[in-house]
Design an enzyme around this catalytic site. Structure first.
Site, PDB file in Angstrom:
ATOM      1  N   ILE A 282     103.068  45.857  51.512  1.00 24.07           N
ATOM      2  CA  ILE A 282     102.391  44.612  51.898  1.00 24.07           C
ATOM      3  C   ILE A 282     101.024  44.881  52.509  1.00 24.07           C
ATOM      4  O   ILE A 282     100.899  45.643  53.463  1.00 24.07           O
ATOM      5  CB  ILE A 282     103.271  43.832  52.887  1.00 24.07           C
ATOM      6  CG1 ILE A 282     104.519  43.394  52.129  1.00 24.07           C
ATOM      7  CG2 ILE A 282     102.543  42.625  53.441  1.00 24.07           C
ATOM      8  CD1 ILE A 282     105.603  42.955  52.998  1.00 24.07           C
ATOM      9  N   GLU A 284      98.919  44.036  54.881  1.00 22.49           N
ATOM     10  CA  GLU A 284      98.907  43.175  56.071  1.00 22.49           C
ATOM     11  C   GLU A 284      97.525  42.648  56.411  1.00 22.49           C
ATOM     12  O   GLU A 284      97.348  41.535  56.868  1.00 22.49           O
ATOM     13  CB  GLU A 284      99.440  43.930  57.299  1.00 22.49           C
ATOM     14  CG  GLU A 284     100.905  44.216  57.305  1.00 22.49           C
ATOM     15  CD  GLU A 284     101.269  45.383  56.406  1.00 22.49           C
ATOM     16  OE1 GLU A 284     100.339  46.045  55.910  1.00 22.49           O
ATOM     17  OE2 GLU A 284     102.470  45.605  56.191  1.00 22.49           O
ATOM     18  N   ASP A 326      69.199  15.019  42.652  1.00 20.16           N
ATOM     19  CA  ASP A 326      68.145  14.014  42.794  1.00 20.16           C
ATOM     20  C   ASP A 326      66.816  14.668  42.471  1.00 20.16           C
ATOM     21  O   ASP A 326      66.663  15.866  42.633  1.00 20.16           O
ATOM     22  CB  ASP A 326      68.079  13.537  44.250  1.00 20.16           C
ATOM     23  CG  ASP A 326      69.239  12.656  44.604  1.00 20.16           C
ATOM     24  OD1 ASP A 326      69.860  12.125  43.678  1.00 20.16           O
ATOM     25  OD2 ASP A 326      69.520  12.511  45.806  1.00 20.16           O
ATOM     26  N   ASP A 634      71.697  11.432  49.330  1.00 25.48           N
ATOM     27  CA  ASP A 634      71.250  11.302  50.714  1.00 25.48           C
ATOM     28  C   ASP A 634      71.654   9.987  51.363  1.00 25.48           C
ATOM     29  O   ASP A 634      71.852   9.922  52.548  1.00 25.48           O
ATOM     30  CB  ASP A 634      69.731  11.511  50.811  1.00 25.48           C
ATOM     31  CG  ASP A 634      68.967  10.730  49.773  1.00 25.48           C
ATOM     32  OD1 ASP A 634      69.550   9.790  49.196  1.00 25.48           O
ATOM     33  OD2 ASP A 634      67.787  11.038  49.529  1.00 25.48           O
ATOM     34  N   ASP A 638      75.326   6.910  48.060  1.00 22.27           N
ATOM     35  CA  ASP A 638      75.605   8.161  47.355  1.00 22.27           C
ATOM     36  C   ASP A 638      76.958   8.754  47.772  1.00 22.27           C
ATOM     37  O   ASP A 638      77.513   9.593  47.072  1.00 22.27           O
ATOM     38  CB  ASP A 638      74.529   9.219  47.671  1.00 22.27           C
ATOM     39  CG  ASP A 638      73.191   8.864  47.067  1.00 22.27           C
ATOM     40  OD1 ASP A 638      73.187   8.196  46.019  1.00 22.27           O
ATOM     41  OD2 ASP A 638      72.156   9.263  47.628  1.00 22.27           O
ATOM     42  N   GLU A 703     101.066  53.890  47.409  1.00 16.95           N
ATOM     43  CA  GLU A 703     101.985  54.325  48.459  1.00 16.95           C
ATOM     44  C   GLU A 703     103.450  54.125  48.043  1.00 16.95           C
ATOM     45  O   GLU A 703     104.288  55.004  48.256  1.00 16.95           O
ATOM     46  CB  GLU A 703     101.702  53.535  49.747  1.00 16.95           C
ATOM     47  CG  GLU A 703     100.393  53.951  50.393  1.00 16.95           C
ATOM     48  CD  GLU A 703      99.796  52.845  51.267  1.00 16.95           C
ATOM     49  OE1 GLU A 703     100.545  51.971  51.731  1.00 16.95           O
ATOM     50  OE2 GLU A 703      98.564  52.864  51.460  1.00 16.95           O
TER      51      GLU A 703
HETATM   52  P1  ATP Z   1      65.699  10.195  43.507  1.00 21.97           P
HETATM   53  O1  ATP Z   1      66.992   9.542  43.167  1.00 21.97           O
HETATM   54  O2  ATP Z   1      65.300  11.290  42.625  1.00 21.97           O
HETATM   55  O3  ATP Z   1      65.551  10.538  44.944  1.00 21.97           O
HETATM   56  P2  ATP Z   1      63.845   8.095  43.829  1.00 21.97           P
HETATM   57  O4  ATP Z   1      63.550   8.487  45.201  1.00 21.97           O
HETATM   58  O5  ATP Z   1      62.694   7.840  42.949  1.00 21.97           O
HETATM   59  O6  ATP Z   1      64.672   9.106  43.046  1.00 21.97           O
HETATM   60  P3  ATP Z   1      64.703   5.601  44.762  1.00 21.97           P
HETATM   61  O7  ATP Z   1      64.341   5.977  46.133  1.00 21.97           O
HETATM   62  O8  ATP Z   1      65.948   4.859  44.498  1.00 21.97           O
HETATM   63  O9  ATP Z   1      64.794   6.841  43.842  1.00 21.97           O
HETATM   64  O10 ATP Z   1      63.476   4.788  44.187  1.00 21.97           O
HETATM   65  C1  ATP Z   1      63.566   4.083  42.971  1.00 21.97           C
HETATM   66  C2  ATP Z   1      62.261   3.371  42.734  1.00 21.97           C
HETATM   67  O11 ATP Z   1      62.054   2.404  43.747  1.00 21.97           O
HETATM   68  C3  ATP Z   1      61.045   4.271  42.781  1.00 21.97           C
HETATM   69  O12 ATP Z   1      60.715   4.754  41.515  1.00 21.97           O
HETATM   70  C4  ATP Z   1      59.955   3.360  43.293  1.00 21.97           C
HETATM   71  O13 ATP Z   1      59.332   2.682  42.232  1.00 21.97           O
HETATM   72  C5  ATP Z   1      60.704   2.347  44.137  1.00 21.97           C
HETATM   73  N1  ATP Z   1      60.592   2.670  45.552  1.00 21.97           N
HETATM   74  C6  ATP Z   1      60.877   3.831  46.159  1.00 21.97           C
HETATM   75  N2  ATP Z   1      60.686   3.764  47.476  1.00 21.97           N
HETATM   76  C7  ATP Z   1      60.269   2.514  47.733  1.00 21.97           C
HETATM   77  C8  ATP Z   1      59.927   1.809  48.935  1.00 21.97           C
HETATM   78  N3  ATP Z   1      59.960   2.365  50.125  1.00 21.97           N
HETATM   79  N4  ATP Z   1      59.527   0.525  48.807  1.00 21.97           N
HETATM   80  C9  ATP Z   1      59.492  -0.072  47.604  1.00 21.97           C
HETATM   81  N5  ATP Z   1      59.826   0.546  46.468  1.00 21.97           N
HETATM   82  C10 ATP Z   1      60.196   1.803  46.500  1.00 21.97           C
END
Ligand code: ATP
Length: 892
Positions: A282, A284, A326, A634, A638, A703
């Site tokens: 064994i 251990e 992402d 994030d 998600d 062994e």
């Molecule tokens: P990922 O999923 O790769 O992080 P992402 O950050 O582009 O992608 P989202 O944050 O969902 O994804 O953004 C989607 C879309 O929304 C963007 O392409 C942009 O046109 C618009 N967007 C992002 N941030 C803002 C914001 N703070 N205000 C208004 N529109 C936004």
């Protein structure tokens, strides 16, 4: 009066705090002294002494102790004391190993502890949640878990999910007004937020009214301690193997004792021989070494910015066949700069770098002044108003506080000479509808000096266009007909095909009385003004990481909320999108069932304009195709996909508490390349475990066989029980540990991922263990027979030579174990720890052979120099044989 019944100024007074500047550092230190840290009391921890004694709970150790007792009763005091000493040494080794593993896991827990934004001495700081005190002002937003009980003092569409306390999973809207019910239930306390509950929407500010065990959560804390299994699949398999080995060992023991006694050996000798055979069978030390290897691997990952939150993930990482990542911030730098603007058929460009608010505007080659371009100006102003970020000047440096997309819009407006503070003197913000990734828009209701009200919306251009009914063209508002829609679509595609992230700006006037519109009401019938396009350069290391993953048989999939064309352009640049793979957009994805997606998912390498809710579908489809999926995320939305993935990965910087809690791995730098590094480390840890399993089990097989062979041949026992104990419990351990620290073989990322169903002995490991065990047994027996034949009167001498041969054969074997192929493929001294471990083990053997006071205990005699030639020659044979067959196969 209770806090929830008070007006805000009464709360401020009662808590002796200040809502505009927070507590002072001094005051908070005093309050920590008075009320203690904001922590829930944990269950009893295992004390060091208990941990030490738990080392002796092991079944084999109990067998040994029973044997000791019997030896003692039979008057064999030296044996009894020696066995006890060895068991204690073994106990100490186990204790220190486990202690170390426990400490590193504890450190890990502290690293991933939540941080809170606290207002202290007038400025916002990130502090560990345990440092919050009564009266602290804290801010939070969607995805945060609240760190203490708070009275809410500011709410922007704030919604909190309180199921941890109430069991009710529908989020509750929160307001700041006092309640006039002295004893409401938790679910009805609309102006109070509770520790452990989760912000699902909006943002807000609160003042701490209870901490630690005084919170509502503290009162039920005992109920919440859920124990999640931290055992990895391999650990479980090894445990099962251990059980099988114990059964085999017991059967062998009985057999040997019975046969031995029939052959006329003394009962006591046979009893000890049986026990030592059981011990020989064994490994251990194995479970403890696995734990240590895992925890050391975890520490190595931390150095590469990856925090493992769930230990089993270390192993699963090595099986990953798809990484869904992402784009923004993980594959790209998330440092956005607006470079193009479009409105009413005109395109402007703007230069400048980063968040530095200096740059000029051009139309074609011609520099223009933004103050003379009406539409441009309007787009810039609205982009600045519909914005929650802040650009802070630190000497010559400009740093962003908030979302980089919004930061870019602030900077583009600043380049045209606008300042948010000045704009806010002209426009006041009445209401905010925060951005969320599913809606892909954000809006504000503003009021200008003349008392006129507007809704200003910004968001993904195709989505915003869908809620517009008119468009600003040449200074006039026109009906948005098919042709102007196509023109806008064309402009969006043009910008996106240059890998630009695009944000559209739209607005509408509303009557002053329409305060508190819902977001659906606000975001419709708008007038489209224009689009700002921003670059977000890829992280330089990602391209290489994607390539390495490909070589390692791991597919990289980009999942992004961004526009299809933008995503495509970046995916091509990074080598994710090839001629053979496809792009799928969110609408098409939404319309598919999981089964439909499953049919095509292997060909898709970019999912664009995707909402977080769709990620779960992607994970499910990939898993149904037999993939082991790593999925990043994030936000709150998600979390389900992160949880469902085989390896949920959360962002350390931009990730919300909820995403982190759902994850198995947190990336401290939000970087895609870190996932690759963690996978590499995961593969290496697994390979290292295989290495020492191979080493230890082959030793055990050797062994057992040497003892069995001798019995079959009716020879005296070639090893004395205490010698086997010494090898197994003491000299084996250090080299095995050192194998656990080995560096990866060169090809670790040049072959496909391992199957998660792979057994302990797959890929030829079982054969390696048995064949090498056989050879070790054989050479040990040979050494014994040769020396014994020379001088049958000196049995103890022949046994000492056999003992030395066994140990040497094992210590040479350990270098073979570094490679799946042969010792020839790696520099044998490439692992410093191993060299030192082997030297130490050698000394531990020499000391029991040559140190006179230990000789009677270990039944040893000093070995003559010439016999060392025999020992070394024989013990090197197995390694020579293996190297020889390797060379032969290579030349064929
Ligand atoms: P990922 O999923 O790769 O992080 P992402 O950050 O582009 O992608 P989202 O944050 O969902 O994804 O953004 C989607 C879309 O929304 C963007 O392409 C942009 O046109 C618009 N967007 C992002 N941030 C803002 C914001 N703070 N205000 C208004 N529109 C936004």
């Amino acid at each position: 009066m209770k806090f929830h019944e008070m007006e805000l100024n009464q709360v401020e007074k009662a808590l002796e705090t200040d809502f505009t500047s927070g507590l002072s550092q001094e005051e908070s230190a005093k309050r920590i002294k008075r009320y203690g840290y904001n922590e829930l009391e944990e269950g009893e921890k295992q004390s060091a002494l208990l941990l030490f004694f738990s080392q002796f709970k092991d079944f084999m150790v109990l067998v040994l102790l029973a044997a000791t007792l019997i030896s003692g009763l039979l008057g064999e005091y030296i044996d009894a004391i020696a066995i006890i000493a060895i068991v204690i040494i073994n106990g100490f080794l186990g204790f220190f190993q486990e202690r170390r593993a426990e400490k590193s896991l504890q450190a890990l827990k502290e690293l991933s502890a939540p941080q809170v934004s606290v207002l202290r001495d007038g400025s916002w700081q990130k502090l560990p949640s345990k440092e919050i005190v009564l009266g602290d002002v804290i801010k939070f937003s969607s995805g945060d878990r609240i760190g203490a009980d708070i009275r809410i003092i500011q709410s922007n569409s704030l919604e909190i999910e309180e199921s941890a306390l109430t069991g009710e999973s529908v989020p509750v809207s929160k307001y700041i007004e006092p309640l006039n019910n002295p004893n409401p239930g938790i679910g009805d306390m609309e102006n109070t937020g509770f520790m452990g509950t989760m912000i699902t929407r909006g943002s807000g500010v609160g003042v701490v009214i209870a901490t630690g065990m005084d919170t509502a959560m503290g009162q039920i804390a005992g109920l919440l301690q859920s124990a999640e299994s931290q055992e990895t699949p391999l650990q479980r398999r090894l445990e099962q193997l251990g059980k099988i080995l114990i059964t085999v060992a017991l059967l062998l023991t009985v057999l040997v004792v019975v046969v031995g006694v029939i052959q006329g050996h003394e009962l006591y000798t046979m009893f000890l021989a049986g026990v030592s055979l059981a011990v020989a069978a064994i490994p251990e030390g194995l479970p403890a070494i696995v734990t240590v290897a895992l925890s050391l691997g975890v520490q190595k990952m931390i150095k590469q910015n990856a925090i493992v939150r769930k230990l089993p993930a270390v192993e699963t990482l090595g099986c990953a066949s798809v990484i869904c990542s992402d784009k923004t911030g993980t594959m790209t730098q998330n440092k956005m700069t607006v470079t193009h603007l479009w409105s009413g058929g005109n395109t402007w460009t703007v230069d400048g770098v980063g968040y530095q608010p200096q740059g000029n505007f051009y139309r074609g080659e011609q520099q223009v002044s933004p103050s003379e371009e009406k539409a441009l100006q309007q787009m810039l102003i609205f982009g600045m108003l519909c914005n929650q970020a802040d650009i802070i000047q630190n000497d010559d440096d400009y740093v962003l506080d908030g979302d980089p997309t919004e930061g870019a819009l602030l900077v583009s407006a600043m380049k045209a000479g606008f300042s948010r503070t000045k704009l806010l003197e002209e426009f006041s913000i009445i209401k905010e509808f925060p951005f969320d990734s599913s809606r892909k828009m954000m809006s504000v209701q503003v009021k200008d000096k003349q008392g006129r009200h507007f809704i200003v919306t910004k968001g993904a251009p195709d989505v915003v266009l869908g809620v517009c009914e008119s468009i600003l063209w040449d200074g006039r508002t026109q009906y948005l007909n098919k042709s102007s829609q196509e023109t806008v679509q064309g402009a969006i595609s043009d910008l996106a095909s240059n890998a630009l992230r695009t944000i559209a700006i739209a607005y509408k006037p509303v009557s002053a009385s329409t305060v508190l519109l819902s977001e659906q009401e606000a975001e419709k019938k708008l007038t489209f003004i224009g689009i700002q396009g921003m670059i977000d350069p890829p992280r330089p290391e990602v391209k290489e990481a994607v390539k390495e993953c490909k070589e390692a048989g791991i597919k990289t999939v980009m999942i992004t909320g961004d526009h299809v064309i933008t995503a495509k352009a970046i995916a091509k640049e990074l080598g994710i999108l090839t001629n053979k793979s496809k792009v799928l957009d969110g609408n098409a994805l939404a319309a598919m069932s999981v089964e439909e997606l499953e049919a095509i998912v292997d060909d898709v390498s970019v999912f664009a304009r995707v909402s977080p809710e769709h990620k779960l579908k992607i994970v499910n489809a990939l898993q149904n195709r037999g993939h082991i999926v790593a999925m990043t995320g994030d936000g709150v939305n998600d979390a389900p996909a992160i949880k469902a993935a085989d390896i949920g990965v959360a962002m350390g910087i931009t990730g919300t508490d909820v995403a982190k809690e759902a994850s198995a791995l947190v990336l401290l730098d939000d970087n895609f390349a870190t996932i690759k590094a963690a996978i590499k480390e995961g593969r290496n840890i697994y390979e290292n475990i295989r290495k020492f399993v191979r080493y230890l089990l082959a030793s055990n097989v050797g062994e057992i066989l040497v003892m069995l062979f001798a019995m079959i041949l009716a020879l005296p026992l070639p090893l004395v029980p205490i010698q086997i104990l010494w090898v197994n419990l003491v000299t084996d351990g250090l080299p095995a540990m050192a194998l656990g620290l080995d560096r990866p073989e060169e090809n670790v990322m040049k072959r496909g991922p391992r199957s998660p169903n792979e057994g302990v002995f797959s890929r030829g490991l079982g054969w390696k263990v048995v064949s090498r065990g056989f050879l070790i047994g054989l050479v040990t027996l040979l050494a014994f027979i040769i020396v014994y034949h020379n001088d049958p009167n000196r049995l103890a001498y022949a046994q000492t030579v056999a003992f030395a041969t066994l140990v040497m054969a094992q210590l040479i074997h350990v270098f073979d174990c570094r490679s799946e192929k042969s010792v020839l493929t790696r520099n044998p001294f490439g692992n410093q720890y191993l060299v030192w471990a082997v030297v130490s083990s050698l000394l531990l053997v020499l000391v029991v052979i040559y140190y006179p006071p230990l000789q009677p205990i270990f039944h040893t005699l000093p070995i003559a120099a010439k016999d060392w030639l025999l020992i070394l020659g024989l013990s090197a044979i197995p390694t020579f044989l293996l190297a020889g067959t390797f060379l032969l196969r290579k030349t064929k």
